[in-house]
Scaffold this active site. Sequence first.
Site, PDB file in Angstrom:
ATOM      1  N   ILE A 156     -35.445 -60.908  66.733  1.00 40.46           N
ATOM      2  CA  ILE A 156     -35.802 -59.593  67.276  1.00 40.46           C
ATOM      3  C   ILE A 156     -34.867 -58.531  66.709  1.00 40.46           C
ATOM      4  O   ILE A 156     -33.663 -58.545  66.966  1.00 40.46           O
ATOM      5  CB  ILE A 156     -35.753 -59.614  68.819  1.00 40.46           C
ATOM      6  N   GLU A 157     -35.442 -57.605  65.940  1.00 40.20           N
ATOM      7  CA  GLU A 157     -34.643 -56.571  65.272  1.00 40.20           C
ATOM      8  C   GLU A 157     -35.143 -55.175  65.595  1.00 40.20           C
ATOM      9  O   GLU A 157     -34.961 -54.238  64.826  1.00 40.20           O
ATOM     10  CB  GLU A 157     -34.642 -56.811  63.760  1.00 40.20           C
ATOM     11  N   GLY A 158     -35.784 -55.037  66.738  1.00 36.98           N
ATOM     12  CA  GLY A 158     -36.268 -53.743  67.175  1.00 36.98           C
ATOM     13  C   GLY A 158     -36.836 -53.829  68.568  1.00 36.98           C
ATOM     14  O   GLY A 158     -37.114 -54.916  69.078  1.00 36.98           O
TER      15      GLY A 158
END
Length: 484
Positions: A156-158
């Site tokens: 998860i990068e956002g």
Amino acid sequence: MKLFSGVFALLAASAGLSSAFNVNCNSNYVSYYGQNSAGSQKTLGSYCQDATEDLIVLAFMNGFPNILLNFANACETTFPGSSLLHCPTIAQDIKFCQSKGKAVVLSMGGASGAYGFSGDADGAAFADTMWNMFFKGSASQRPFDDAVLDGIDLDIEGGSSSGYAGFINQLRSHYATDPSKQYYIAAAPQCPYPDSYLGSVLNSAWFDMVYVQFYNNYCGLNAYPSWFNYADWDNWAKTKAINKNVKIFIGAPGGPSAASSGYVSGSTLGSIYASVRSQYTSLGGIMTWDVSQSRSSGLASSIRAALDSGGSCGSNPGGGGQTSTHYHYTHNINHISAINNVISIHMPLSGGSGFSKRQNLVAVSKITKPNLRPKPVSAKSNVPTRVEFVVSDLTDNKFATVIKIQTNKDAFSGNWSISFTLPDGQTIDSSSRGSASTSGNTVTIKSDVLRESAKNMAAIFKITGSFKGDYVLPDTSSATFYAV
């Protein structure tokens, strides 16, 4: 990977038995597959013909709960009348890899895409969908047909952390209905601790494995030993994790072009791994982004050799348990921040070589404070994108900063540019992608159209330069992105 000893081990090997993945070992090798990072990606099954990797992560499901899948050249067909990928070749390869004793999990998220949950109820409902489409449930459209995955990975990068705990808890309740198979929950946070997106989730939900991305950040492998912060993650595993036996992996770029910073040679990575293994019982092994990179560069074989040299499957560090032996039957046959707050790191202008100890960086920069965690922001743009600035390296008065441009939905062309305001006292020397120019404090980086892909979901690259006084990250609110 089951453990054998003496004559039985020899018999097992000669009989061609394939050992099963054992999450309790500190000698596991995990690699991502599906984004063709090196441009030479082969079929999934081709990477499972030998004993190099122990677990393959399929990347990515880059859209959910409205499902979007992207595996680059590995799968481009869809179900009739649908945008949902249908990947029969990958399906057969999943089963082949599993027959070789390897685990195969699906990564959700990535550097680009549109994903996230409104809350725990939303997450739990999607867990039901996942079980039916990718595990032992049933659905009219299953991207991998009757293949059953071994778990999921959250990269998860956002977005927010909302709903992920509910998702994990519900999915694990489904896992419990099938005692015939071991299923896993994994995550791939960036190395700054705590992780900006999954920090609270990591503390409140069960994880079997955590693949820490020690690259594209100040705490990467290239900063070992001064700023390398495996100790922070080991402390999390032992004091805050729900699963006190969770395994932490050293995440590494698979080749020089796999990340903007953090790549180290096989011998250096092997030395780092051996040092970590001798100190920390939480170690699970090594992860690379991605398999096309690590196989092309030759790093994969170096990693396998390092892992097989004294690895163990027990709770004691440094080979305190049984030596892990891999028996496989072999056939002949593509991550500080996008925040308005600034990071102020006091560096000596002369008479010193900068910070030599990690604790000094933490003490002075207060980089672990919640308001300084990495958080991309939506850029002013003609296409929906997020922009993030990440400090990668600081030496004396020189800096290296990673710029991450990530689309929220649709791919952008190879003809793009980004402009932003450079903090006072800073000058740009180079950009690893495209060309950089300055006008006053405004920096503009234009892509090299001849070298860019026609369609891009993300552009991640590094700028280098010099600074005076305190180092400060560019203000992401000044960023403007434009793609033709």
